[in-house]
Design an enzyme around this catalytic site. Sequence first.
Site, PDB file in Angstrom:
ATOM      1  N   CYS A  54      33.960  39.930  34.002  1.00 47.41           N
ATOM      2  CA  CYS A  54      34.666  40.699  35.011  1.00 47.41           C
ATOM      3  C   CYS A  54      34.001  40.546  36.371  1.00 47.41           C
ATOM      4  CB  CYS A  54      34.681  42.168  34.596  1.00 47.41           C
ATOM      5  SG  CYS A  54      35.481  43.192  35.826  1.00 47.41           S
TER       6      CYS A  54
ATOM      7  N   ARG B 121      42.910  35.018  30.189  1.00 46.93           N
ATOM      8  CA  ARG B 121      42.810  36.156  31.114  1.00 46.93           C
ATOM      9  C   ARG B 121      41.354  36.410  31.514  1.00 46.93           C
ATOM     10  NH1 ARG B 121      40.087  40.871  31.768  1.00 46.93           N
ATOM     11  NH2 ARG B 121      40.260  41.261  29.528  1.00 46.93           N
ATOM     12  N   ASP B 122      40.568  36.944  30.617  1.00 41.51           N
ATOM     13  CA  ASP B 122      39.180  37.287  30.949  1.00 41.51           C
ATOM     14  C   ASP B 122      38.384  36.026  31.268  1.00 41.51           C
ATOM     15  OD1 ASP B 122      36.888  38.769  31.268  1.00 41.51           O
ATOM     16  OD2 ASP B 122      36.621  39.235  29.157  1.00 41.51           O
TER      17      ASP B 122
ATOM     18  N   HIS C  83      30.099  40.541  25.070  1.00 41.39           N
ATOM     19  CA  HIS C  83      29.660  39.438  25.932  1.00 41.39           C
ATOM     20  C   HIS C  83      28.307  38.953  25.434  1.00 41.39           C
ATOM     21  CE1 HIS C  83      32.317  39.711  29.732  1.00 41.39           C
ATOM     22  NE2 HIS C  83      32.999  40.089  28.666  1.00 41.39           N
TER      23      HIS C  83
HETATM   24  N1  COA Z   1      50.739  43.782  41.130  1.00 47.84           N
HETATM   25  C1  COA Z   1      50.808  43.225  42.355  1.00 47.84           C
HETATM   26  N2  COA Z   1      50.412  43.828  43.462  1.00 47.84           N
HETATM   27  C2  COA Z   1      49.928  45.076  43.358  1.00 47.84           C
HETATM   28  C3  COA Z   1      49.856  45.727  42.112  1.00 47.84           C
HETATM   29  C4  COA Z   1      50.270  45.027  40.972  1.00 47.84           C
HETATM   30  N3  COA Z   1      50.176  45.550  39.746  1.00 47.84           N
HETATM   31  N4  COA Z   1      49.339  46.953  42.296  1.00 47.84           N
HETATM   32  C5  COA Z   1      49.118  47.079  43.614  1.00 47.84           C
HETATM   33  N5  COA Z   1      49.470  45.943  44.243  1.00 47.84           N
HETATM   34  C6  COA Z   1      49.353  45.636  45.676  1.00 47.84           C
HETATM   35  C7  COA Z   1      49.955  46.683  46.551  1.00 47.84           C
HETATM   36  O1  COA Z   1      51.300  46.378  46.771  1.00 47.84           O
HETATM   37  C8  COA Z   1      49.124  46.547  47.800  1.00 47.84           C
HETATM   38  O2  COA Z   1      49.531  45.406  48.517  1.00 47.84           O
HETATM   39  P1  COA Z   1      49.500  45.376  50.111  1.00 47.84           P
HETATM   40  O3  COA Z   1      48.056  45.499  50.491  1.00 47.84           O
HETATM   41  O4  COA Z   1      50.077  44.034  50.441  1.00 47.84           O
HETATM   42  O5  COA Z   1      50.327  46.539  50.532  1.00 47.84           O
HETATM   43  C9  COA Z   1      47.732  46.246  47.271  1.00 47.84           C
HETATM   44  O6  COA Z   1      47.958  45.638  45.987  1.00 47.84           O
HETATM   45  C10 COA Z   1      46.888  47.487  47.101  1.00 47.84           C
HETATM   46  O7  COA Z   1      47.586  48.435  46.345  1.00 47.84           O
HETATM   47  P2  COA Z   1      47.123  49.933  46.107  1.00 47.84           P
HETATM   48  O8  COA Z   1      48.185  50.646  45.373  1.00 47.84           O
HETATM   49  O9  COA Z   1      46.605  50.494  47.399  1.00 47.84           O
HETATM   50  O10 COA Z   1      45.950  49.808  45.107  1.00 47.84           O
HETATM   51  P3  COA Z   1      44.407  49.524  45.284  1.00 47.84           P
HETATM   52  O11 COA Z   1      44.084  48.719  46.470  1.00 47.84           O
HETATM   53  O12 COA Z   1      43.718  50.812  45.085  1.00 47.84           O
HETATM   54  O13 COA Z   1      44.200  48.622  43.995  1.00 47.84           O
HETATM   55  C11 COA Z   1      44.680  48.007  41.734  1.00 47.84           C
HETATM   56  C12 COA Z   1      44.412  49.147  42.689  1.00 47.84           C
HETATM   57  C13 COA Z   1      44.554  48.576  40.326  1.00 47.84           C
HETATM   58  C14 COA Z   1      46.068  47.467  41.954  1.00 47.84           C
HETATM   59  C15 COA Z   1      43.649  46.873  41.970  1.00 47.84           C
HETATM   60  O14 COA Z   1      42.363  47.421  42.083  1.00 47.84           O
HETATM   61  C16 COA Z   1      43.657  45.853  40.884  1.00 47.84           C
HETATM   62  O15 COA Z   1      44.616  45.133  40.677  1.00 47.84           O
HETATM   63  N6  COA Z   1      42.548  45.730  40.127  1.00 47.84           N
HETATM   64  C17 COA Z   1      42.462  44.804  39.033  1.00 47.84           C
HETATM   65  C18 COA Z   1      41.046  44.483  38.760  1.00 47.84           C
HETATM   66  C19 COA Z   1      40.938  43.593  37.550  1.00 47.84           C
HETATM   67  O16 COA Z   1      41.862  42.964  37.082  1.00 47.84           O
HETATM   68  N7  COA Z   1      39.714  43.518  37.033  1.00 47.84           N
HETATM   69  C20 COA Z   1      39.420  42.696  35.910  1.00 47.84           C
HETATM   70  C21 COA Z   1      39.764  43.323  34.617  1.00 47.84           C
HETATM   71  S1  COA Z   1      38.301  43.858  33.757  1.00 47.84           S
HETATM   72 ZN    ZN Z   2      35.017  39.930  28.669  1.00 44.09          ZN
END
Ligand code: COA
Ligand code: ZN
Length: 308
Positions: free
Chosen positions: A239, A13-14, A208
């Site tokens: 990240c 994952r990370d 890290h």
């Molecule tokens: N799985 C799949 N798709 C998802 C989802 C999920 N868990 N959550 C939201 N989406 C999709 C929505 O359907 C939307 O799709 P569209 O643009 O086709 O309509 C899009 O993602 C945006 O969704 P929204 O609810 O507006 O959220 P956002 O744009 O504010 O994003 C997160 C919020 C949390 C979903 C997003 O920022 C994210 O996934 N971040 C993860 C970051 C990460 O993993 N970082 C590393 C870990 S340290």
């Molecule tokens: Zn890490």
Amino acid sequence: MPEHVRIYEVGPRDGLQNEATPIPTATKARYVDLLVAAGLREIEATSFVSPKAIPQLADADALLAALPRPTGVRYPVLVPNERGMARAEAAGADALAVFTAATDAFTERNIGMTVAESLDAFAPVLTRARALGWWRRAYVSTAFGCPYTGAVDPARAVDVGLRLLELGVDEVCFGDTIGVGVPSQVVELTQVAVDGGIPREQIAYHFHDTRGTALANVAAGLAAGVRAFDASSGGTGGCPYAPGAAGNLATEDLVYLLDAMGYEHGVRLEGVLEAARFVAEALGKPLTTKVGQAGGWDPRTGAPVGRA
Ligand code: COA
Ligand code: ZN
């Protein structure tokens, strides 16, 4: 009786999430197989986040469903919201990690929410996971420093950790997301956490090695009584929302340290090195971790162990 330490592998994952080279699902599954064969029992397999945010892990549904489920192995998955929870359930997950941070600036860039908003978003997810009997972890990123706002008060990180405990997580993992922490901070954070009401057994650390302090921080954590540490085989990852966050602590470096210090953990160094070489090759990168290059060391013979 040697003391037991949990090694929580985050490579799939990370380690992979920030890598541009797309890795086929079958290659990821093989990588997880090698980690299981090495004796790892907690392997963070993937993320059910937006595929737009993390394209590398867009195959989470297919990957998780394809993984073999040996007894005693747990594959926690990252879940940011109810949408992710529904996907994780459908793919057969039974353990999850939610993730927020000590600072709003980082959380907003990472998941588009303030810390308080993220806790609200996790509440229904954690309620559902608890009802399903899943194991539940929560990350508090930027616990040692933030790329956007600088120094972080340990009391702030602990406060977020306590909120997450109230939401019913089994473990709070404090992350040094950008690798700026030092051992004195680990000692202080552990003390503030325990004094604040987070039991040592529910604390994990995610270091890290960006500035070469990860193993020193592990040693400080061990001395402070913490017995769970994250690591990524091959030292991959970081990240994408944390500029300059290269280099998770490498699992092979952690295993070497724990072996030499006499801690029991159930992981074979040679097996980890095999997985580390496998993932490095899949990414088309040389293996640059310390123990990845030098191998381990057999005190009976003086010879290196597990070198390619
Ligand atoms: N799985 C799949 N798709 C998802 C989802 C999920 N868990 N959550 C939201 N989406 C999709 C929505 O359907 C939307 O799709 P569209 O643009 O086709 O309509 C899009 O993602 C945006 O969704 P929204 O609810 O507006 O959220 P956002 O744009 O504010 O994003 C997160 C919020 C949390 C979903 C997003 O920022 C994210 O996934 N971040 C993860 C970051 C990460 O993993 N970082 C590393 C870990 S340290
Ligand atoms: Zn890490």
